[in-house]
Design an enzyme around this catalytic site. Sequence first.
Site, short mmCIF file in Angstrom:
data_model
loop_
_atom_site.label_atom_id
_atom_site.label_comp_id
_atom_site.label_asym_id
_atom_site.label_seq_id
_atom_site.Cartn_x
_atom_site.Cartn_y
_atom_site.Cartn_z
N ASP A 1 0.86 -1.18 0.00
CA ASP A 1 0.00 0.00 0.00
C ASP A 1 0.90 1.23 0.00
O ASP A 1 2.13 1.12 0.02
CB ASP A 1 -0.98 -0.04 1.18
CG ASP A 1 -0.28 0.02 2.53
OD1 ASP A 1 0.96 0.22 2.57
OD2 ASP A 1 -0.96 -0.14 3.55
N ASP B 1 -7.43 -7.79 0.01
CA ASP B 1 -6.56 -8.03 1.16
C ASP B 1 -7.35 -7.69 2.40
O ASP B 1 -8.24 -6.83 2.36
CB ASP B 1 -5.31 -7.15 1.13
CG ASP B 1 -5.61 -5.75 1.63
OD1 ASP B 1 -6.25 -4.98 0.90
OD2 ASP B 1 -5.25 -5.44 2.79
#
Lengths: 377, 377
Positions: free
Chosen positions: B94, B268
């Site tokens: 991320d 996720d």
Amino acid sequence: MPSDTFQFHISARDGRARTGFVSTPRGDIRTPAFMPVGTAGTVKAMHPGEVRDLGADIVLGNVYHLMLRPGAERVARLGGLHRIMNWPHPILTDSGGFQVMSLAKLRRITEKGVTFSSHIDGSKYELTPERSIEIQGLLGSDIQMQLDECVKLPCSDAEAERAMELSLRWANRSAIAFGEQPGKAMFGIVQGGAVESLRIRSAEALAAMNLKGYSIGGLAVGEPQDIMLRMIETVEPFLPSDKPRYLMGVGTPDDIVESVRRGVDMFDCVMPTRAGRHGLAYSRFGKINLRNARHADDPRPLDETSDWEPARRYSRGYLHHLVKSDEILGMMLITGINLAYYQTLMAGLRTAISQARLADFTLETKFGWEQGDLPAL
Amino acid sequence: MPSDTFQFHISARDGRARTGFVSTPRGDIRTPAFMPVGTAGTVKAMHPGEVRDLGADIVLGNVYHLMLRPGAERVARLGGLHRIMNWPHPILTDSGGFQVMSLAKLRRITEKGVTFSSHIDGSKYELTPERSIEIQGLLGSDIQMQLDECVKLPCSDAEAERAMELSLRWANRSAIAFGEQPGKAMFGIVQGGAVESLRIRSAEALAAMNLKGYSIGGLAVGEPQDIMLRMIETVEPFLPSDKPRYLMGVGTPDDIVESVRRGVDMFDCVMPTRAGRHGLAYSRFGKINLRNARHADDPRPLDETSDWEPARRYSRGYLHHLVKSDEILGMMLITGINLAYYQTLMAGLRTAISQARLADFTLETKFGWEQGDLPAL
């Protein structure tokens, strides 16, 4: 009656040291053996398959912990300790006595046994020699221990004698309770504090009971190493040479090497597992504190010559990061690395004894520890 | 210049759902894909080999955690994130934005980026779109995310619009910073809160940038599932159909099934790992709280039909014991069981899509969850 498949075979000797194996229906235990401690039904932070893969033939379970939680009868209902742990190999259990003394509250020792309160919830329990053997049977233990009273060192000679004599009477009751169990064994425990004459009296009396193995208890409880080694030297001639000898709760790699040289065959200790959960690694370089900042940028593995893949695969920098971040994987990896080092040490001792080069092996091993860790990059 | 080996192949569709794979130089990622979260360089309580064995093609790393500790430059010096984690397969990172908003202290957002203080030691950091891409490059990430601003829901439309427009400008700067990296990808992130027109504006603007993949951010942050699903339905027609779509931070098994039906390819979530550390199992029976006393005497495995050996091997009674005793092995086993269930679910979704029976699979799967756990013995 089936023949007793619990047997001890000595294949080679070097001085007082011996190597061989204990055969049991669940598999052989190569000696000298290190038994990882599986306190409450798990070798902490390790999958049982890993414990096997890194070379352990047997693990230890603690009666005190297991009787409190999940309870011995419950373990039996669930199929026994081997079944629930997914460990089909031999298991040794202690009698609970030592941990009652060190962990439980409101202990009261009588001739009959010991009453105490659980450190978890305060509930009351009684542990007698007979109940301890019953519990170890419910767990399905392959090698069981008599209940004993382990005094703290230092203590008065009178106190050491009282506890030793009580432990002998409990040994007799334990042997009766255990009876004949082909393929399994009950070991007596030598006590007597740091008093040579008491240790000899204990060893002689236990030897006369013709047990399948003999433990040496009440050592490595804070006394200097030389006292421990002297006590081993004192009792060794009085323990039957054809039976396995188990030094309980020992110890550092150095303690183990020195005790093997004095004729000890079996060991257990929480050091490699407990240290592993605190970022401390045992290695051929000695102890390595992975919390230390010197490792933060070190791309080298902990030991590139290790038999254990994680010791070669992960960098010190990564292990340092895991430890500093309190990551569970750090505990998992370092515990495994430590247990693997202990097993590598035991394998080295066995080979050295079989090649009659234990003295050289000892010097080489200690030289490695004394050299210390790799120089910083 | 080498040809771009980062490609998305769709092999079958069923309604809006798609199955196929993302190909990368480090291996293929079968889609729909669930990516276990490896926050600080470790999927908590799991060996990387296990994560691979249970079916994961890719794991996620968090820029926020890794930039604080051990630090992106340090990871690079140690050989990159794949190397230190012993995970040679693809990694997605991320941008750090989401966790800066949720974890850091003293946040200040400007056009340039965000400044904040570490939740660990209070030290100050700046994260800009360019620095986030730089960090992800230092980590060696295969699939990188633009820095975005994720607002908390509910929020005003004006606030959602401001953050969305800022995120678009940051997407452009991120794309410039990322440049051309064959074999790697940078995804833009659709924002816009719960406002359909803003979500569409965001998706259209990102699509015009011709990125290699598109994330949907700012959902599953506490809003009802129907809002999340409506936002997915809203943006899906505006996202290029030949690029992978990643719904960030989602979610429950039900969230995943419903999102796959709406055209999402990648997910996720910390749920399977976090729940696993707290004794909560995900299974075809729905959620099972292993802390519950009903499991204490249950010799049955969690799921005898599981592909994952620990789910078949260990009894519920033993797992209950490990959870009650706060044993690390309990976290290890239940985390693995949960991740394996998630991967089994994804494999089921992929097969169902390829066989054009996703509707039936969805019904069967939800029926299993609604039936609930096995009746007590």
